[in-house]
Design a protein around this motif. Structure first.
Motif: not given
Length: 196
Positions: A45-59
């Motif tokens: 995963x790119x950094x942007x993809x990691x951020x997006x996935x962590x954000x979606x999980x944290x939501x």
């Protein structure tokens, strides 16, 4: 130290604990830790993809409305429904933007263990972990949660006793005095707060 607080919002600790959590709130926090670890260490995963996935999980596990209300404090009662919605969205976006990179970089090197202690008061729970940074510094993190249905929602974090919502409340109260509610929302949208 204060920089760690919002980083924890975005990237929970990254080393699974050998401790078998006895309480469901601790079990959920361990699952959250493991899930974020998997994302942070996924080199595909790119950094942007990691951020997006962590954000979606944290939501699913962060109560942004309660975090926002606690961070603003007493003036929150003066916000209209639209102002509350706008503030919550802006605050979340600001935190993600300001801390995502440092959180994921730190996640690669930090060691974290879930601690066996916890506190329970009615429907509120404090689950504790210990974070050790690459440089060897150790911090105790308390995740403050409440139960809604089968899920424990996070509404605050404390790092060595320093509370996320208290740190931001001081800034928000000053902004509201200076700029009013709409001006404060604009400042948060512009990411005009000091990095903690």
């Amino acid at each position: 130290m204060n920089r760690l607080i919002p980083a924890i919002v975005l990237a929970a600790p990254v080393m699974a604990s050998a401790y078998a959590a006895a309480h469901p709130a601790q079990e959920q926090m361990q699952q959250n830790i493991d899930a974020v670890l998997k994302i942070a260490r996924n080199n595909a995963l790119s950094e942007a993809q990691k951020v997006k996935q962590v954000e979606q999980y944290a939501d699913r596990y962060l109560d942004y409305e309660r975090i926002s209300a606690l961070a603003v404090g007493a003036p929150w009662r003066q916000f209209t429904a639209k102002q509350k919605t706008d503030f919550i969205a802006a605050f979340k976006e600001m935190v993600v933007s300001m801390y995502a990179h440092s959180a994921l970089v730190g996640a690669a090197d930090a060691k974290v263990k879930l601690l066996p202690k916890m506190t329970e008061n009615a429907n509120k729970f404090d689950v504790f972990s210990e974070i050790q940074t690459k440089s060897g510094n150790k911090y105790e993190v308390a995740y403050q949660l409440y139960k809604i249905g089968p899920v424990y929602k996070i509404y605050n974090f404390r790092v060595d006793g320093a509370s996320l919502v208290t740190i931001y409340r001081n800034q928000f109260n000053e902004l509201i005095k200076q700029k009013g509610i709409d001006g404060t929302i604009a400042a948060v949208k512009a990411k005009g707060l000091k990095k903690q």
